[in-house]
Design a protein around this motif. Structure first.
Motif, PDB file in Angstrom:
ATOM      1  N   ASP A 187       1.865   9.458   6.561  1.00  0.00           N
ATOM      2  CA  ASP A 187       2.303   9.935   7.875  1.00  0.00           C
ATOM      3  C   ASP A 187       3.818   9.934   7.996  1.00  0.00           C
ATOM      4  O   ASP A 187       4.396  10.770   8.699  1.00  0.00           O
ATOM      5  N   ALA A 188       4.474   8.984   7.314  1.00  0.00           N
ATOM      6  CA  ALA A 188       5.923   8.844   7.436  1.00  0.00           C
ATOM      7  C   ALA A 188       6.668  10.067   6.915  1.00  0.00           C
ATOM      8  O   ALA A 188       7.750  10.400   7.414  1.00  0.00           O
ATOM      9  N   PHE A 208       0.856  -1.177   0.000  1.00  0.00           N
ATOM     10  CA  PHE A 208       0.000   0.000   0.000  1.00  0.00           C
ATOM     11  C   PHE A 208       0.897   1.232   0.000  1.00  0.00           C
ATOM     12  O   PHE A 208       1.927   1.274   0.683  1.00  0.00           O
ATOM     13  N   LEU A 209       0.501   2.230  -0.778  1.00  0.00           N
ATOM     14  CA  LEU A 209       1.136   3.550  -0.711  1.00  0.00           C
ATOM     15  C   LEU A 209      -0.034   4.528  -0.660  1.00  0.00           C
ATOM     16  O   LEU A 209      -0.577   4.921  -1.686  1.00  0.00           O
ATOM     17  N   SER A 210      -0.406   4.897   0.549  1.00  0.00           N
ATOM     18  CA  SER A 210      -1.726   5.475   0.757  1.00  0.00           C
ATOM     19  C   SER A 210      -1.683   6.692   1.670  1.00  0.00           C
ATOM     20  O   SER A 210      -0.801   6.824   2.522  1.00  0.00           O
ATOM     21  N   ASN A 211      -2.698   7.544   1.508  1.00  0.00           N
ATOM     22  CA  ASN A 211      -2.923   8.622   2.463  1.00  0.00           C
ATOM     23  C   ASN A 211      -3.448   8.110   3.799  1.00  0.00           C
ATOM     24  O   ASN A 211      -3.455   8.840   4.784  1.00  0.00           O
ATOM     25  N   PHE A 212      -3.922   6.872   3.843  1.00  0.00           N
ATOM     26  CA  PHE A 212      -4.434   6.312   5.094  1.00  0.00           C
ATOM     27  C   PHE A 212      -3.362   6.395   6.181  1.00  0.00           C
ATOM     28  O   PHE A 212      -2.178   6.160   5.920  1.00  0.00           O
ATOM     29  N   SER A 213      -3.777   6.678   7.395  1.00  0.00           N
ATOM     30  CA  SER A 213      -2.849   6.634   8.521  1.00  0.00           C
ATOM     31  C   SER A 213      -2.470   5.177   8.792  1.00  0.00           C
ATOM     32  O   SER A 213      -3.165   4.244   8.362  1.00  0.00           O
ATOM     33  N   PRO A 214      -1.379   4.931   9.519  1.00  0.00           N
ATOM     34  CA  PRO A 214      -1.040   3.546   9.864  1.00  0.00           C
ATOM     35  C   PRO A 214      -2.174   2.819  10.586  1.00  0.00           C
ATOM     36  O   PRO A 214      -2.427   1.638  10.325  1.00  0.00           O
ATOM     37  N   ALA A 215      -2.864   3.522  11.483  1.00  0.00           N
ATOM     38  CA  ALA A 215      -3.982   2.898  12.196  1.00  0.00           C
ATOM     39  C   ALA A 215      -5.097   2.510  11.241  1.00  0.00           C
ATOM     40  O   ALA A 215      -5.721   1.445  11.391  1.00  0.00           O
ATOM     41  N   MET A 216      -5.371   3.337  10.237  1.00  0.00           N
ATOM     42  CA  MET A 216      -6.392   3.022   9.245  1.00  0.00           C
ATOM     43  C   MET A 216      -5.991   1.810   8.413  1.00  0.00           C
ATOM     44  O   MET A 216      -6.798   0.911   8.151  1.00  0.00           O
ATOM     45  N   ASP A 218      -3.863  -0.609   9.239  1.00  0.00           N
ATOM     46  CA  ASP A 218      -3.893  -1.800  10.080  1.00  0.00           C
ATOM     47  C   ASP A 218      -5.321  -2.288  10.300  1.00  0.00           C
ATOM     48  O   ASP A 218      -5.611  -3.490  10.161  1.00  0.00           O
ATOM     49  N   ALA A 219      -6.221  -1.361  10.630  1.00  0.00           N
ATOM     50  CA  ALA A 219      -7.600  -1.749  10.944  1.00  0.00           C
ATOM     51  C   ALA A 219      -8.308  -2.324   9.728  1.00  0.00           C
ATOM     52  O   ALA A 219      -9.011  -3.342   9.831  1.00  0.00           O
ATOM     53  N   ASN A 220      -8.136  -1.707   8.583  1.00  0.00           N
ATOM     54  CA  ASN A 220      -8.825  -2.179   7.382  1.00  0.00           C
ATOM     55  C   ASN A 220      -8.243  -3.486   6.872  1.00  0.00           C
ATOM     56  O   ASN A 220      -8.986  -4.349   6.380  1.00  0.00           O
ATOM     57  N   ILE A 221      -6.950  -3.652   6.962  1.00  0.00           N
ATOM     58  CA  ILE A 221      -6.336  -4.916   6.548  1.00  0.00           C
ATOM     59  C   ILE A 221      -6.823  -6.056   7.436  1.00  0.00           C
ATOM     60  O   ILE A 221      -7.171  -7.135   6.954  1.00  0.00           O
ATOM     61  N   ARG A 222      -6.888  -5.815   8.746  1.00  0.00           N
ATOM     62  CA  ARG A 222      -7.400  -6.849   9.648  1.00  0.00           C
ATOM     63  C   ARG A 222      -8.860  -7.162   9.366  1.00  0.00           C
ATOM     64  O   ARG A 222      -9.263  -8.333   9.303  1.00  0.00           O
ATOM     65  N   ALA A 223      -9.665  -6.113   9.193  1.00  0.00           N
ATOM     66  CA  ALA A 223     -11.096  -6.315   8.965  1.00  0.00           C
ATOM     67  C   ALA A 223     -11.355  -7.094   7.678  1.00  0.00           C
ATOM     68  O   ALA A 223     -12.313  -7.868   7.593  1.00  0.00           O
ATOM     69  N   ALA A 224     -10.502  -6.887   6.673  1.00  0.00           N
ATOM     70  CA  ALA A 224     -10.690  -7.537   5.371  1.00  0.00           C
ATOM     71  C   ALA A 224      -9.979  -8.881   5.266  1.00  0.00           C
ATOM     72  O   ALA A 224     -10.121  -9.568   4.249  1.00  0.00           O
ATOM     73  N   GLY A 225      -9.204  -9.248   6.281  1.00  0.00           N
ATOM     74  CA  GLY A 225      -8.472 -10.501   6.220  1.00  0.00           C
ATOM     75  C   GLY A 225      -7.350 -10.496   5.203  1.00  0.00           C
ATOM     76  O   GLY A 225      -7.065 -11.530   4.583  1.00  0.00           O
ATOM     77  N   LEU A 226      -6.680  -9.368   5.048  1.00  0.00           N
ATOM     78  CA  LEU A 226      -5.620  -9.253   4.048  1.00  0.00           C
ATOM     79  C   LEU A 226      -4.216  -9.367   4.645  1.00  0.00           C
ATOM     80  O   LEU A 226      -3.238  -9.005   3.993  1.00  0.00           O
ATOM     81  N   GLU A 227      -4.108  -9.872   5.871  1.00  0.00           N
ATOM     82  CA  GLU A 227      -2.786 -10.009   6.474  1.00  0.00           C
ATOM     83  C   GLU A 227      -1.905 -10.918   5.614  1.00  0.00           C
ATOM     84  O   GLU A 227      -2.342 -11.948   5.109  1.00  0.00           O
ATOM     85  N   GLY A 228      -0.655 -10.509   5.430  1.00  0.00           N
ATOM     86  CA  GLY A 228       0.296 -11.311   4.678  1.00  0.00           C
ATOM     87  C   GLY A 228       0.316 -11.059   3.191  1.00  0.00           C
ATOM     88  O   GLY A 228       1.175 -11.596   2.488  1.00  0.00           O
TER      89      GLY A 228
END
Length: 250
Positions: free
Chosen positions: A171-172, A142-150, A152-162
């Motif tokens: 943010d970086a 991902f190269l996104s405007n989303f914050s790290p918390a966003m 992390d939360a969306n990847i977990r919710a969607a089951g996209l870990e890994g």
């Protein structure tokens, strides 16, 4: 990168129609990695449907002003050097939109709408395409405007870990796209040349920004928008992720 016959048949089973509009990549450097904006993967439409449920008859109007002001604020904050994380900007833009439309925004409704960005569903074509791309050796981020918390939360919710090697947030560098500092994160993280990293954009302005930076660019134009007049034509364009897979196989 050639895809197997089985993979090509799988592409045809995806639920979106292929409509690649342009391919000017030619015989350039081979694509080794893909950097994704958040919205080719995550579907924001349920948030706007919620706005209509909360404000019957006003939701579409509210959502339009909210989206427009959201990105205006990212650009203004970058240019002025007053960065605020994306979830905060989402909140600010929502407050402005409601005030501009004389819509009463209670704390409960405000929280429900903003927090919708922490648990978005994914587009139906996203996971099959991501799996094909990863299985065929492409590195994904991902190269996104989303914050790290966003992220992390969306990847977990969607089951996209890994699935994604990197989760790169503006943010970086404290600068939103299309600032070159944001796009540079992909080059630095992958350790590749710009021409070896394909950028997959959701918005036309982001496709133009990435192309101007020097990335080969594919525009996942789910909203069927006209191209921006910014002297930067994406290398490929289509209505969904199946088109991206097809683009890379051609």
């Amino acid at each position: 990168m050639a895809l197997s016959r089985r993979r090509l048949l799988a592409i045809a089973s995806l639920t979106v129609a292929s409509s690649v509009a342009n391919d000017s990549r030619g015989a350039g450097a081979p694509i080794k990695a893909i950097a994704f904006d958040g919205f080719p993967i995550f579907d924001p439409r349920p948030i706007f449907a919620l706005a209509e449920n909360l404000f019957p008859g006003r939701g579409a109007e509210l959502s339009k002003v909210w989206r427009t002001k959201l990105f205006e604020y990212t650009w203004l904050r970058t240019m002025s050097g007053h960065y605020r994380d994306f979830l905060g900007v989402i909140d600010d833009a929502l407050v402005f939109a409601c005030r501009s439309l004389d819509i009463e925004l209670t704390g409960v409704k405000r929280s429900a709408l903003v927090e919708g960005y922490l648990g978005m569903t994914i587009w139906p074509d996203a996971l099959p395409a991501l799996s094909m791309l990863k299985d065929n050796g492409l590195r994904l981020a991902f190269l996104s405007n989303f914050s790290p918390a966003m992220l992390d939360a969306n990847i977990r919710a969607a089951g996209l870990e890994g699935i994604f090697e990197f989760q790169l947030s503006t943010d970086a560098v404290r600068a939103y796209k299309p600032d070159p500092r944001a796009y540079q994160m992909g080059v630095d993280a992958f350790g590749l040349k710009r021409e070896e990293v394909l950028f997959a954009a959701f918005a036309g302005w982001d496709a133009s920004g990435a192309k101007l930076f020097g990335y080969p660019t594919f525009w996942v134009n789910r909203q069927k928008q006209p191209r921006e007049q910014l002297d930067a034509v994406p290398d490929g364009e289509g209505l969904g992720m199946a088109d991206l897979v097809h683009f890379l196989s051609s």
